[in-house]
Write a protein that holds these residues in place. Structure first.
Motif: not given
Length: 862
Positions: A117, A233, A241
């Motif tokens: 993330s 992401i 996250a």
């Protein structure tokens, strides 16, 4: 007499004094009866305005049109294409983050599905960075199939999965499943799972907003096939996250703004690329540097403003005009429209209860670092923090602030030893956006040096003054204010702080005069019945008027750094007071460096008090300590001038404070014994400061499972206390200062699992330190100061593999020789330490206050 009777008598005595008097009484009662409903209605109106403004913003941002204008509804998102198609040569400052992320993707041996993330505020370059990683040849060669999917605030799982399958087909040249455009969500997910079951895949989900729904839905389509697949992401919200951790191991990279040199390079590339080959002309360097500083390392802002400058004449006057008018340019210039929209999306996505909280940051000056406690207490006074069962308002406010930090809207300026934010700020460009919203919503009127004209808007409820204009200060009396904040006013505020000042502000709730040139508080302060927050911090006020006792709704009274040494007995009437801050470093105390105040008997009625810091116990003695017993809600307590004979009574009172998190006790002198052996348990205690002679370490200290900070001074302990402290499970910071220990050796045995900061200062007999293998595994900082008998560095210091900083202050010359990077036989023991600072006394005089400073990295540290 009710209102009807008052009116009736007025009719009977139309021309008499009795009738007029009764009429006035009736009106007063009517006003009192309607005051609370009117206050509630005013708050509801403010909330409705916030909602309406939010709807208006979303209509403009998404370009909604009525059915008369178009047949279907279209949604226009801020342009993201520019972030997806940036040439490799134009990417600046992402070299290290890219290498780290590529390493996570391709070098790991983990076969389970893992997540990465990238978290950061809007415009920091998350999409640019991840797209650059996506296109990296090393990454391409490690996976069977790849997809880059833009999620944004409005998405459907069906569309994402269909797009993902199309990208797989395009890259692998495999045909798409028949009828994919007609499949429902369940069928699409089934097909995707089947396709990915035998492949090592990497999928990028860009711009994810939802905390839970997105991951719970999308992860159904991407199975953990044990082939080393990866999911990446990008998000503005750290909670997104963290939420993914429930199904995958996740690495989090918090993307930071560009450092100054990279920000300058990027700006010059954009502003002067075609005119001066990317080099800033010398005459424009100063003003260009000012523009870059306003961007605070935000790549989107640097690119947008640099691009705007590239379209203008490269003259000093033109650059100055852009710099000075940047706020208005953000509003109207199409070159900056995308920047404004992207920054605004984070605000629009906030739940309603957080919008007022983030607007509050606009009250404070530009580049101002705000104490978290100050901010949260003002939110509470304003009514922004809603009460939740089982949770204090302060805990609720801390959660609000944490959520704003996690959403990348608020930046942490300074952290406490336990990682919590002690101060925070917002990005300057985000502040510009907030200032415009504050104005549109009539949230707060800000007057500064650029805007200090007389104002006449009678709807002003909050007023922040950042100017020393005499006219502005005189005009305060014209406004019915609810909140007033004074910043950096360099004229004597006492001249304006009189009865007229409060003439119309009957409903004042927040009065923040921190740092004002103020030397008294007017007697009629007590007429502000609704006042909840009063800060006189760092003023020259010496006394509080007796009318302070009339402030029945006061919750915070901040007197830190004033010249007040004694509180009037009337303060005991403040039964809603939650925070009483009264310590002072301007009046010196030899044992602790700061003094407290004297309180009068009777303060035990302030039963909701959470913070009392510091009180001089010798003024009141045992009677005062008995009153402490009634303050069962205390979270933080500071006591000065404690005597030995207070021991039993003090232990008895402290044991009643089941919520106590911080305890600071200072003896009346360095040689006075503090007797605290009779406390059985303090389950919530996180900080403990004991300043005074201890015959032995209290036996309850090693049982403090929540303790994170321990500081002892003048304790004169004969036995090594480390053997009792080594098993404290959460201890992060340990300070042994000023003859805290009289022994010759300290032995760090296996333990201290979380300790990361260690301070050993003025231990006059200490001549050796032993460190066992596997002791202090998390230690990052050691400060050793004024240790006259410690002649060499502890030979076992090489065992502290995570040690980053070593500070040595006024230690013996032999000690310094033992770590000299240019010679000495034991250099090897600190070769792993990143930074070593040596502070040496200059000259032969042992009492000299002249020091030389040297800071170096060990030659073997890269």
């Amino acid at each position: 007499m009710d209102v009807v009777n008052a009116t009736h008598h007025h009719d009977l005595h139309d021309d008499g004094y009795i009738g007029k008097f009764q009429s006035v009484i009736g009106l007063m009662k009517l006003k009192t009866l309607t005051l609370k409903p009117r206050h509630r209605i005013a708050n509801e109106i403010q909330e409705i305005k916030l909602r309406i403004y939010g709807i208006k913003e979303r209509i403009e941002r998404y370009n909604f049109q009525s059915s008369e204008q178009q047949e279907g509804l279209s949604i226009k998102y801020p342009d993201r294409l520019g972030s997806l198609f940036v040439d490799e040569g134009e990417i600046v400052g992402f070299e290290k983050p890219k290498d780290e992320i590529v390493g996570w993707l391709v070098d790991g041996e983990e076969k389970s599905r893992c997540g990465i993330s990238v978290v950061g505020m809007g415009g920091v370059g998350k999409t640019t960075l991840t797209k650059n990683v996506f296109d990296d040849q090393q990454v391409k060669g490690c996976f069977d199939c790849r997809a880059f999917l833009v999620v944004s605030q409005s998405y459907s799982v069906e569309a994402l999965v269909r797009n993902m399958m199309m990208q797989f087909s395009e890259e692998t040249k495999e045909p798409l499943p028949q009828g994919i455009n007609m499949m429902d969500t369940t069928t699409l997910i089934t097909v995707a799972r089947s396709y990915l079951q035998s492949k090592r895949y990497v999928i990028y989900f860009d711009d994810v907003w939802k905390v839970d729904y997105f991951w719970d839905e999308i992860q159904l389509a991407i199975p953990d096939n044990k082939k080393g697949s990866r999911i990446m992401i990008t998000t503005r919200n750290l909670d997104v996250a963290n939420y993914c951790r429930k199904d995958s191991r996740v690495q989090v990279h918090k993307l930071q703004p560009l450092p100054p040199n990279k920000a300058w390079e990027l700006f010059c590339n954009k502003a002067f690329r075609f005119d001066f080959d990317g080099i800033c002309p010398s005459e424009l360097k100063d003003i260009s540097d000012e523009i870059v500083q306003k961007c605070e390392g935000l790549p989107l802002a640097i690119v947008a403003i640099g691009g705007l400058l590239s379209t203008k004449d490269k003259t000093v006057s033109e650059c100055k005009k852009l710099c000075q008018n940047l706020s208005s340019e953000l509003d109207r210039n199409p070159h900056l429209a995308n920047l404004t929209r992207i920054l605004g999306m984070s605000y629009d996505d906030l739940p309603h209860y957080l919008k007022s909280c983030i607007l509050y940051f606009g009250i404070y000056p530009e580049d101002y670092s705000i104490r978290s406690s100050r901010l949260i207490r003002q939110w509470i006074a304003e009514g922004f923090v809603k009460h939740e069962v089982g949770k204090s308002l302060e805990e609720g406010g801390e959660e609000y602030l944490t959520e704003l930090i996690h959403r990348s809207l608020v930046q942490v300026s300074c952290v406490h030893y336990d990682g919590t934010a002690t101060s925070c700020r917002i990005h300057d460009l985000l502040r510009e956006m907030i200032m415009r919203k504050m104005k549109d919503l009539s949230f707060c009127h800000v007057v500064d040096e650029d805007n200090h004209e007389q104002i006449s808007d009678v709807t002003i409820r909050r007023l922040a003054i950042k100017t020393s204009s005499n006219n502005m200060l005189r005009s305060i009396e014209n406004f019915p204010l609810r909140s007033l904040y004074i910043f950096d006013v360099l004229i004597k505020f006492s001249d304006y702080f009189g009865s007229k000042f409060f003439a119309k502000s009957k409903l004042l709730k927040v009065l923040d005069l921190e740092g004002a040139l103020l030397d008294y508080v007017p007697d009629d302060i007590g007429n502000r019945f609704h006042l909840k927050y009063l800060s006189l911090r760092y003023t020259n006020v010496k006394n509080l008027p007796k009318s302070i006792g009339k402030l029945q709704n006061l919750e915070t009274l901040d007197l830190k750094g004033t010249l007040i040494r004694e509180l009037p007995s009337e303060i005991n009437k403040l039964t809603k007071l939650r925070h009483l801050l009264v310590y002072n470093r301007r009046t010196y105390s030899s044992i602790s460096g700061e003094s407290g105040v004297r309180m009068m008997e009777g303060f035990g009625g302030m039963i909701v008090l959470q913070k009392l810091y510091h009180v001089e116990v010798d003024h009141g003695g045992l009677n005062l300590i008995a009153e402490l017993k009634k303050l069962k809600q205390l979270r933080k307590l500071g006591l000065k001038n404690v005597k030995r004979e207070y021991g039993n009574a003090l232990c008895e009172s402290i044991e009643e404070m089941e919520f106590l998190e911080s305890l600071h006790i200072s003896a009346i002198s360095e040689n006075e014994v503090i007797d605290l052996q009779f406390i059985s348990s303090l389950p919530q205690l996180r900080q403990l400061h004991l300043f005074g002679c201890l015959e032995k370490l209290p036996n309850w200290v090693p049982r403090l499972d929540q303790l994170v900070r321990l500081s002892i001074r003048f304790s004169k302990l004969k036995d090594d206390p480390l053997k009792l402290l080594k098993d404290l499970p959460n201890l992060l910071c340990l300070a042994m200062v000023c003859d805290a220990y009289d022994g010759e050796m300290l032995h760090f045995q296996v333990g201290f699992k979380k300790l990361n900061k260690l301070y050993l200062v003025q231990l006059n007999n200490l001549n050796s330190i032993l460190i066992d293998n596997e002791a202090l595994p998390a230690l990052k900082l050691i400060e050793m100061a004024h240790l006259p008998k410690l002649k060499e560095i502890p030979p076992d210091i090489h065992l502290l593999k995570n040690l980053e900083t070593l500070r040595l202050i006024d230690t013996p010359h032999e000690f310094h020789q033992s770590i000299d990077p240019n010679g000495g036989s034991k250099n090897w023991v600190i070769e792993h330490v990143q930074m070593v600072t040596i502070v040496e006394r200059v000259g032969p005089n042992p009492n000299s206050f002249d020091f030389s400073y040297r800071t170096f990295r060990h030659p073997k540290v890269t």
